[in-house]
Write a protein that holds these residues in place. Structure first.
Motif, mmCIF file in Angstrom:
data_model
loop_
_atom_site.group_PDB
_atom_site.id
_atom_site.type_symbol
_atom_site.label_atom_id
_atom_site.label_comp_id
_atom_site.label_asym_id
_atom_site.label_seq_id
_atom_site.Cartn_x
_atom_site.Cartn_y
_atom_site.Cartn_z
ATOM 1 N N UNK A 1 4.269 9.229 40.015
ATOM 2 C CA UNK A 1 5.580 10.184 40.001
ATOM 3 C C UNK A 1 6.372 9.816 40.833
ATOM 4 N N UNK A 2 7.535 9.134 40.344
ATOM 5 C CA UNK A 2 8.785 8.436 40.861
ATOM 6 C C UNK A 2 9.366 9.408 42.052
ATOM 7 N N UNK A 3 9.506 10.814 41.730
ATOM 8 C CA UNK A 3 9.873 11.617 42.515
ATOM 9 C C UNK A 3 9.197 12.039 43.579
ATOM 10 N N UNK A 4 8.047 11.613 43.900
ATOM 11 C CA UNK A 4 6.976 12.191 44.907
ATOM 12 C C UNK A 4 6.354 10.757 45.407
ATOM 13 N N UNK A 5 6.748 9.883 46.223
ATOM 14 C CA UNK A 5 5.920 8.683 46.739
ATOM 15 C C UNK A 5 4.554 9.083 47.037
ATOM 16 N N UNK B 1 0.419 10.739 41.951
ATOM 17 C CA UNK B 1 0.425 10.248 40.702
ATOM 18 C C UNK B 1 0.988 11.412 39.891
ATOM 19 N N UNK B 2 1.578 11.060 38.673
ATOM 20 C CA UNK B 2 2.017 11.926 37.797
ATOM 21 C C UNK B 2 1.171 13.288 37.608
ATOM 22 N N UNK B 3 -0.164 12.941 37.136
ATOM 23 C CA UNK B 3 -0.969 13.872 37.027
ATOM 24 C C UNK B 3 -1.264 14.791 38.056
ATOM 25 N N UNK B 4 -1.214 14.604 39.078
ATOM 26 C CA UNK B 4 -1.143 15.436 40.381
ATOM 27 C C UNK B 4 -0.108 16.171 40.412
ATOM 28 N N UNK B 5 1.192 15.850 39.970
ATOM 29 C CA UNK B 5 2.262 16.644 40.093
ATOM 30 C C UNK B 5 2.197 17.753 39.000
ATOM 31 N N UNK B 6 1.905 17.182 37.735
ATOM 32 C CA UNK B 6 1.713 18.135 36.547
ATOM 33 C C UNK B 6 0.608 19.030 36.789
ATOM 34 N N UNK B 7 -0.378 18.804 37.313
ATOM 35 C CA UNK B 7 -1.693 19.733 37.570
ATOM 36 C C UNK B 7 -1.206 20.591 38.479
ATOM 37 N N UNK B 8 -0.433 20.386 39.659
ATOM 38 C CA UNK B 8 0.055 21.224 40.680
ATOM 39 C C UNK B 8 1.026 22.340 39.745
#
Length: 139
Positions: A71-75, A78-85
């Protein structure tokens, strides 16, 4: 993701007709986000608690999560971690559970040689990790 790509035959095991059609409909742009939204909806409809396990990448000298989009917005996330949240779905990485002894090749040790598909030892490590994590989630 495991259901979309039928990894380890999860999709086939769940319900080869009903869920296959619903998950396949999420393909296309933002398929990860659509898939997680559908997972949340299915969990609510069928009264189960989803939990996402991120399968690691096994390389010659390390175990990592490089095979998953960051996830480029959150160094460091992972993208899946952001989406899961976003959808309130717990997610955890399996990579910390795979610690190769010094001098051992993680690709040869934990995979069938391709860096992705589990060897017998890799399957045992994953099963132990899932047992531990599911036990914590049940409390």
């Amino acid at each position: 993701m495991s259901l979309t790509f039928d990894l380890f035959h999860f999709r086939t095991e769940v319900d080869p007709y009903y869920h296959l059609d619903r998950i396949s409909a999420a393909a296309g742009e933002n398929s990860s986000e659509r898939g997680l939204a559908q997972l949340k909806d299915l969990a609510e409809q069928h009264h189960f608690k989803p939990l996402i396990a991120v399968w690691p990448n096994f390389e010659d000298h390390e175990v990592n999560d490089a095979g998953h989009p960051a996830d480029a917005r959150h160094p460091g996330q992972l993208l899946v971690e952001t989406l899961a949240e976003k959808y309130g779905i717990p997610v955890f990485r399996l990579s910390p559970y795979f610690q190769a002894p010094k001098g051992q090749n993680p690709r040869a040790l934990y995979s069938i040689g391709d860096g992705m598909h589990a060897s017998v030892l890799g399957a045992h490590v994953a099963a132990d990790a899932l047992y531990e994590i599911l036990g914590k989630a049940a409390k």
